[in-house]
Write a protein that holds these residues in place. Sequence first.
Motif, PDB file in Angstrom:
ATOM      1  N   THR A 102      -3.675  -2.702   4.849  1.00 49.36           N
ATOM      2  CA  THR A 102      -2.679  -1.772   4.342  1.00 49.36           C
ATOM      3  C   THR A 102      -3.396  -0.586   3.704  1.00 49.36           C
ATOM      4  O   THR A 102      -4.374  -0.758   2.977  1.00 49.36           O
ATOM      5  CB  THR A 102      -1.720  -2.464   3.346  1.00 49.36           C
ATOM      6  N   ARG A 149     -11.916  -4.044   1.045  1.00 42.68           N
ATOM      7  CA  ARG A 149     -11.477  -2.713   1.439  1.00 42.68           C
ATOM      8  C   ARG A 149     -12.546  -2.061   2.302  1.00 42.68           C
ATOM      9  O   ARG A 149     -13.724  -2.405   2.239  1.00 42.68           O
ATOM     10  CB  ARG A 149     -11.159  -1.830   0.233  1.00 42.68           C
ATOM     11  N   VAL A 171      -4.241   2.414   1.285  1.00 44.28           N
ATOM     12  CA  VAL A 171      -4.069   2.883  -0.083  1.00 44.28           C
ATOM     13  C   VAL A 171      -4.713   4.258  -0.181  1.00 44.28           C
ATOM     14  O   VAL A 171      -5.895   4.413   0.114  1.00 44.28           O
ATOM     15  CB  VAL A 171      -4.697   1.927  -1.109  1.00 44.28           C
ATOM     16  N   LEU A 211      -0.724  -4.954  -4.493  1.00 42.36           N
ATOM     17  CA  LEU A 211      -0.750  -5.398  -3.113  1.00 42.36           C
ATOM     18  C   LEU A 211      -0.385  -6.870  -3.037  1.00 42.36           C
ATOM     19  O   LEU A 211      -0.759  -7.658  -3.908  1.00 42.36           O
ATOM     20  CB  LEU A 211      -2.131  -5.192  -2.494  1.00 42.36           C
ATOM     21  N   GLY A 213       0.818  -1.202   0.000  1.00 38.47           N
ATOM     22  CA  GLY A 213       0.000   0.000   0.000  1.00 38.47           C
ATOM     23  C   GLY A 213       0.853   1.254   0.000  1.00 38.47           C
ATOM     24  O   GLY A 213       2.070   1.207   0.172  1.00 38.47           O
TER      25      GLY A 213
END
Length: 122
Positions: free
Chosen positions: A116, A38, A118, A20, A9
Amino acid sequence: QVQLVESGGGLVQAGGSLRLSCAASGGTFSSYVMGWFRQAPGKERELLARVSWRGLTTYYADSVKGRFTITRDNAKNAVYLQMNSLKPEDTAVYYCAAALTSSQYATNYPYWGQGTQVTVAS
């Protein structure tokens, strides 16, 4: 118990790309359906993509279809999400997850990575 760790990320400009990665340890990796989810602030966690045991069957949410690609490498105990043509609305924390049964619902995935971030700048 399987452990999952995401990486890759970061910050990217609109229209850019990121890949990723999710590394798995413990359990039998090839026995799990793998998914990428997400979650943006104030929004429900959503399934973006999933891939079957052998990596031959994939599913994509309409919001990412044609832009994101999920793959897995059972020999390396890893799953990947290639993200192209990124948009500001793609900004979220991204998670990989493992399940024994294919599903679009987060509650059916008992194993999760830590996530992670983004961030896509306009």
